[in-house]
Scaffold this motif. Structure first.
Motif, PDB file in Angstrom:
ATOM      1  N   GLU A  74       0.823  -1.211   0.000  1.00 35.33           N
ATOM      2  CA  GLU A  74       0.000   0.000   0.000  1.00 35.33           C
ATOM      3  C   GLU A  74       0.852   1.253   0.000  1.00 35.33           C
ATOM      4  O   GLU A  74       0.555   2.223  -0.699  1.00 35.33           O
ATOM      5  N   LEU A  77       2.351   1.982  -3.348  1.00 37.34           N
ATOM      6  CA  LEU A  77       1.380   2.545  -4.283  1.00 37.34           C
ATOM      7  C   LEU A  77       1.271   4.063  -4.158  1.00 37.34           C
ATOM      8  O   LEU A  77       0.793   4.727  -5.072  1.00 37.34           O
ATOM      9  N   TYR A  78       1.691   4.639  -3.032  1.00 43.52           N
ATOM     10  CA  TYR A  78       1.730   6.096  -2.908  1.00 43.52           C
ATOM     11  C   TYR A  78       2.828   6.700  -3.790  1.00 43.52           C
ATOM     12  O   TYR A  78       2.788   7.882  -4.114  1.00 43.52           O
ATOM     13  N   ASP A  81       2.527   3.605  -9.641  1.00 38.72           N
ATOM     14  CA  ASP A  81       1.552   2.565  -9.959  1.00 38.72           C
ATOM     15  C   ASP A  81       2.300   1.252 -10.178  1.00 38.72           C
ATOM     16  O   ASP A  81       3.329   1.234 -10.858  1.00 38.72           O
ATOM     17  N   ASP A 281      -7.729   7.367  -0.293  1.00 39.92           N
ATOM     18  CA  ASP A 281      -6.535   8.150  -0.613  1.00 39.92           C
ATOM     19  C   ASP A 281      -6.225   8.158  -2.102  1.00 39.92           C
ATOM     20  O   ASP A 281      -5.642   9.118  -2.618  1.00 39.92           O
ATOM     21  N   LEU A 282      -6.565   7.072  -2.799  1.00 39.00           N
ATOM     22  CA  LEU A 282      -6.153   6.929  -4.192  1.00 39.00           C
ATOM     23  C   LEU A 282      -7.231   7.355  -5.186  1.00 39.00           C
ATOM     24  O   LEU A 282      -7.000   7.342  -6.391  1.00 39.00           O
ATOM     25  N   ARG A 443      -1.443   8.180 -11.522  1.00 40.74           N
ATOM     26  CA  ARG A 443      -2.910   8.300 -11.593  1.00 40.74           C
ATOM     27  C   ARG A 443      -3.343   9.694 -12.016  1.00 40.74           C
ATOM     28  O   ARG A 443      -4.537   9.957 -12.141  1.00 40.74           O
ATOM     29  N   THR A 452      -8.750   4.498 -15.395  1.00 43.56           N
ATOM     30  CA  THR A 452      -8.985   4.280 -13.979  1.00 43.56           C
ATOM     31  C   THR A 452     -10.326   3.597 -13.752  1.00 43.56           C
ATOM     32  O   THR A 452     -11.315   3.948 -14.393  1.00 43.56           O
ATOM     33  N   ASN A 456     -12.717   4.338  -8.443  1.00 48.46           N
ATOM     34  CA  ASN A 456     -11.707   5.283  -7.953  1.00 48.46           C
ATOM     35  C   ASN A 456     -11.844   6.678  -8.551  1.00 48.46           C
ATOM     36  O   ASN A 456     -10.930   7.504  -8.419  1.00 48.46           O
ATOM     37  N   ASN A 495      -5.265  12.502  -7.512  1.00 49.29           N
ATOM     38  CA  ASN A 495      -5.476  12.479  -6.067  1.00 49.29           C
ATOM     39  C   ASN A 495      -4.404  13.338  -5.413  1.00 49.29           C
ATOM     40  O   ASN A 495      -3.459  13.793  -6.076  1.00 49.29           O
ATOM     41  N   HIS A 497      -2.023  12.634  -3.362  1.00 48.93           N
ATOM     42  CA  HIS A 497      -0.671  12.072  -3.323  1.00 48.93           C
ATOM     43  C   HIS A 497       0.067  12.328  -4.637  1.00 48.93           C
ATOM     44  O   HIS A 497       1.228  12.749  -4.636  1.00 48.93           O
ATOM     45  N   ASP A 498      -0.589  12.069  -5.756  1.00 47.32           N
ATOM     46  CA  ASP A 498       0.094  12.265  -7.032  1.00 47.32           C
ATOM     47  C   ASP A 498       0.328  13.749  -7.308  1.00 47.32           C
ATOM     48  O   ASP A 498       1.364  14.127  -7.863  1.00 47.32           O
TER      49      ASP A 498
END
Length: 621
Positions: A74, A77-78, A81, A281-282, A443, A452, A456, A495, A497-498
């Motif tokens: 997990e 994945l932050y 991808d 989060d994603l 993402r 996607t 999501n 998102n 994070h990206d």
């Protein structure tokens, strides 16, 4: 047991099992510091760790010892991808599945978990696993191998003596797994050493040192001297006020400081219907006008860095259609700073519609063809000639009488085609391959309906005037929709994070993940004030030049700070003086753009102000 060991055990238990005491941020931070000391890099052939190059083939992460997705997977994945597979030791077919994965993938991260379960295996199954590793030894040596458990696990799991890349996380808690992922991705340093001999391959004192700080790390607010409990309480309160006031059904909030993500949380649901998916989060949101400074702008900055274009050349130098019109003299600098005299917007979709409903002839059809090739929405394809007609209307629409700051989408709509003309490459291809993929922002994209899973994608709005349906995965802005979802003024989804990776690259002066994207000088040029009486940089928004009402950021933000907002309910702000990034993503226009609760409740200002008034923490690194 000594008092110190007892206290450490209790704090560790609280960090591992939040439901036991209701884990505090301070407890988690304390335990994280202990876990960090247990990261021991034992092998690093060709300095493959940390992983800095995210281009090329996707990584596959194979976790052995469980059937569930692991915290290790997990956390990875932050950063990028990737594919993940979890194999239980007790599954008789799992060794063959591992062999297949090692043979068919050149980029493999292999993690060993749950040592007690391994020790409890039958001799037959153990032998099968050991034979698999031995048969695939060359492929095994290419993999980056991570072991979760005590030092003694190095003598239990098969093949570790031959691993060319080997990291021991001296524990198997969620914290250990998250830290190990961050070490692999260059976010955290590693300098631990073995405390005992594990002859003949691993000896006391073994351990290599590698530096971190190449990418954002994920930690607790205490790492920067803030109280995590106070921060969480205050952010939760503001967001809850927004959700209860129906300013937005859900959102993501991310705060990064000093190169560390110290707060990230998803709130609410995709819609006000509590039976719809909770925000994760994603999940990706429509960024709306944030696209301006995260899509075409980094590409234009790069071209400026390469002296391909000049900010003070006439815009018509790069868009010849403006030659001989009232637009031939304004410069690219003026256009980027919204100082060119362009009108704010043209409502193009109304020109497609008939007065009594439906669409005019030779405009929109339900099925695609060579002529109707621009997908606007489900069963809605636009005639390809409309792009040229839009460019002609922008050309023929008169400039405003006075050249002053007026926010306009029009020049940003042209930048993707301008970039294609200057480079001979697709704008979307450049943005993806030169920025988003190497950053790990996989993402972040246009038209997420292509890439996607619908689960999501956060729905944006019920469009009652043009597409007559729920807009989810298709760009909200109608003009961007008429351009096939790819424009310079709107269309990107992401998102938090990206998005944070691109923004941290800006904050770092143009570098991230060991790669330089832009020069420090170009970032300084584009993020400074450009014209008197105009608060804009080049593309970026900035604080008001004179304090007063009417802005959506904290009054404490420094003059060097910059950011942007989006109509759909999105916002970010970067403050270089404070090494601070705030990201807020929501779908405030759901179910209708008439919703102004985000503005009336001053959600963005409240969240931003929290970042400038933190309470001090007990501990700091």
């Amino acid at each position: 047991m000594s008092l110190y060991r007892f206290l450490l055990f209790m704090l560790s238990a609280a960090a591992l099992t939040p439901g036991l005491w209701g884990q505090t941020s301070a407890d988690g931070f304390f335990f994280r510091r202990q876990a960090h000391d247990g990261m021991i890099l034992l092998r690093n052939a060709s300095t493959a760790i940390p992983i800095l190059d995210l281009s090329g083939e996707r990584w596959v992460v194979v976790s052995l010892g469980t059937q569930e997705r692991t915290p290790f997977q997990e956390m990875l994945l932050y950063y990028t991808d990737l594919d993940w597979v979890s194999l239980d030791y007790r599954d008789g077919s799992a060794p063959f599945q591992l062999a297949q994965l090692l043979r068919t993938h050149s980029r493999v991260i292999l993690s060993w978990h749950n040592e007690p379960a391994w020790q409890g295996l039958s001799a037959t199954l153990k032998s099968r696993w050991e034979a698999t590793v031995q048969d695939e030894i060359d492929a095994y040596q290419r993999a980056l191998v991570v072991v979760f458990g005590p030092e003694s696990a190095l003598t239990g799991f098969p093949g570790l003596s031959t691993a060319a890349h080997l990291l021991l996380a001296s524990g198997d808690s969620r914290t250990h797994e998250q830290l190990a992922a961050q070490v692999l991705m260059g976010a955290e340093s590693c300098s631990g050493r073995l405390t005992k001999d594990l002859s003949p391959f691993f000896l006391r004192g073994n351990g290599l040192r590698i530096n971190g700080g190449f990418r954002l790390s994920y930690t607790f607010p205490e790492a920067v001297g803030w109280s995590g409990a106070d921060l969480a309480s205050r952010v939760d309160s503001v967001v809850q006020r927004g959700i209860e006031g129906r300013a937005f059904p859900g959102c993501q909030v991310l705060i990064a400081k000093e190169g560390k993500v110290i707060f990230h949380k998803a709130y609410g649901h995709h819609t006000y219907n509590q039976e719809t998916a909770p925000v994760s989060d994603l999940d990706v949101y429509d960024l709306a006008s944030i696209t301006k400074v995260t899509g075409p702008l980094p590409v234009l900055m790069s071209l400026y860095d390469q002296s391909v274009l000049s900010l003070d050349a006439p815009f018509a130098s790069y868009w010849p259609e403006f030659s001989g019109t009232d637009k031939q003299a304004f410069t690219l600098r003026e256009a980027l700073a919204h100082q060119a005299g362009l009108v704010p917007y043209i409502v193009f979709y109304r020109e497609l519609q008939k007065g009594g409903g439906g669409f005019r002839g030779r405009t929109v059809r339900a099925d695609s063809s060579g002529s109707y090739a621009v997908k606007v929405y489900e069963r809605m394809y636009l005639h390809k000639r409309w792009r040229k007609k839009m460019w002609e209307e922008i050309r023929d629409t008169a400039l405003l009488a006075e050249k002053k700051y007026v926010y306009s989408d029009l020049s940003f709509m042209l930048y993707p085609d301008m970039i294609r003309r200057l480079t001979g490459r697709s704008y979307e291809d450049i943005l993806t391959k030169e920025f988003l993929t190497p950053l790990g922002s996989s993402r972040m994209c246009y038209n997420p309906w292509r890439h996607t899973g619908v689960e999501n994608i956060v729905p944006t709005e019920y469009d009652s005037v043009f597409r007559l349906g729920l807009v989810a995965g298709y760009v909200h802005d109608e003009n961007a929709a008429l351009l096939g979802g790819v424009s310079g003024h709107a269309g990107l989804f992401a998102n938090a994070h990206d998005l944070s990776k691109l923004l941290q690259m800006y904050l770092n002066g143009g570098q991230y993940g060991g790669k330089r994207y832009l020069s420090q000088e170009v970032l300084e040029e584009f993020t400074r004030y450009q014209f008197e009486g105009n608060r804009r940089g080049l593309g970026f928004d900035k604080p008001l030049r004179e304090p007063g009402e009417g802005h959506y950021i904290a009054p404490q933000a420094s003059a060097s700070s910059y950011g942007h907002s989006g109509f759909t309910g999105t916002f970010f702000w970067i403050d270089p003086k404070e090494e601070l990034i705030l990201i807020f993503l929501s779908n405030r226009v759901f179910p209708s753009r008439a919703n102004r609760g985000l503005y009336e409740l001053k959600i963005r200002e409240a969240l931003h102000s929290i970042c400038y008034t933190p309470k001090s923490a007990i501990w700091k690194n």
